[in-house]
Scaffold this active site. Sequence first.
Site, short mmCIF file in Angstrom:
data_model
loop_
_atom_site.label_atom_id
_atom_site.label_comp_id
_atom_site.label_asym_id
_atom_site.label_seq_id
_atom_site.Cartn_x
_atom_site.Cartn_y
_atom_site.Cartn_z
N LYS A 115 38.09 -30.45 -31.62
CA LYS A 115 39.33 -30.40 -31.18
C LYS A 115 39.02 -30.16 -29.54
CE LYS A 115 42.22 -29.94 -34.55
NZ LYS A 115 43.49 -29.22 -35.18
N LYS A 197 38.62 -39.94 -43.47
CA LYS A 197 39.56 -39.53 -44.27
C LYS A 197 41.01 -39.75 -43.79
CE LYS A 197 41.07 -34.85 -42.69
NZ LYS A 197 41.43 -33.38 -43.12
N LYS A 200 46.87 -36.80 -40.67
CA LYS A 200 48.16 -37.10 -39.98
C LYS A 200 48.19 -37.32 -38.57
CE LYS A 200 49.09 -32.25 -41.14
NZ LYS A 200 48.39 -31.24 -40.46
#
Length: 334
Positions: A115, A197, A200
Site C-alpha cells: 500500500k 486474484k 475490488k
Amino acid sequence: MLNEKKVLFSGMQATGNLTLGNYLGALKNWVNLCEEYECFYSVVDLHSITVRQDPTVLRQRARKLLTIYIAAGLDPEKNCLYYQSHVSGHAELAWILNCFTYMGELNRMTQFKDKAAKHADNINAGLFTYPTLMAADILLYQADVVPVGIDQMQHLELTRDVAQRFNAVYGDVFTIPEVYIGKVGAKIMSLQEPLKKMSKSDENPNASIYLMDDPDTIMRKCKRAVTDSEGQILYREEQPGIRNLIDIYSACTGKKPEEVVKEFDGKGYGDFKVAVGEAVVSALRPLQERYEELSKDKAYIDGIIKANAEKANYVATKTLRKVQRKVGFPDRVR
Ligand code: ATP
Ligand code: LTN
C-alpha cells in the site's frame, strides 16, 4: 453475557464495490458460522481512512456493506453487525497495543509495503499501524477464530504475537486467536488475468464480477473471460482461466470440480462460459433482491445499527476496562 459458544470475529473494509471473490471467499462462508460461534462482523471504517476517502462516498459504502452483510444471509439477530467507528474501544485498545508492538514487526508487513508503494504520496502513520488496529478488533472480543483470506495471515500472526507478549506481562488477558480459512472459493481469480486474484481495486471492470452487476453484465464478463487454446475443460494448473471458471461454477452450484469436469466433457468453452454466467446470476439473484428490499427500509437498518453497536460496545468495554486496569490506568470513579 453467559455464552458457551466460541467467539468469531471478522471484518471488511468499505472501500470499492464488493466482488464475487469477496462473496465466495468470505461472506458466503460466514453465513452458517453463527450456529457454532458467537459472531461479530464489523465494517472496518477506521481502517478505510488509512488511504484517502471521500467522506460522502465512504459513508454510503459503509452503509451499503452493512446492508450487503444482511442481504447475503447474515441474520442480524444472530450475528453482531456493526460499524467499527461506533465502538470507541477499537481505537483505545489499538493505542495500548501500539505500545506493545515493535517498529520492526510493522516494517515487515507486506500489505504495508504494497500500500505504501501504491500511495507513495500519503504514507501515513495509520497505514503503518493498521495491523495493531486489526489486532485490537480481534482481541477486544476475545475472538477464538478469525475467518480471513490467506492475504491476512501475516496480520493474524502479528495479532497472536502481540497478544502473547501482553499476556506474558499481565497474565491471561487475551484469548489467542486462530485463523480460519474457508473451504470453498478461497481464491477466486481475475477473469482477465487468471493468475491474479479478483480484487475490488482492479482497474479493469471486466476483471471482476461485482455483487450488484446485472445479469447481462455478468454474462458478458463471463463470455469475455480469458481462457486458453487447449479446447478442453479440465481442472489443472496449466489452464488457470478454465480452472477459475470451474471454481466459480463449483462454488455457485455446490458441485465438486470433478463433477463439473464430467458435466462438461466434450463441450466447448462457449457453452461452458454461458453455464458459468447463469450459475453466477442465480447465485447472486437472492442477494440482489434482498439488498433492494433492505435498502428501502431505512428504519429497519437503523435499528440494527443501533442495537448491534450497543451489543458490540458492551463486549468491547469489558475487555478494554480489564486491559486499562492491567496496564495501570486509574479506576473510574462511579
Ligand atoms: P482490495 O482489492 O481493496 O485489496 P479485496 O477485494 O482484496 O480488496 P478485502 O477487503 O481485502 O478485499 O477482503 C475482504 C475479504 O474477502 C477477505 O477475507 C479476503 O480474504 C476475501 N477476498 C478478497 N478477494 C478474494 C478473492 N479473489 N477470492 C477469495 N476471497 C477473497
Ligand atoms: N485487514 C482486513 C480487514 C480487517 C479484519 C479485521 C479482518 C480489519 N480488521 C479483523 C479480520 C479481523 C482486510 O483487509 N481484509
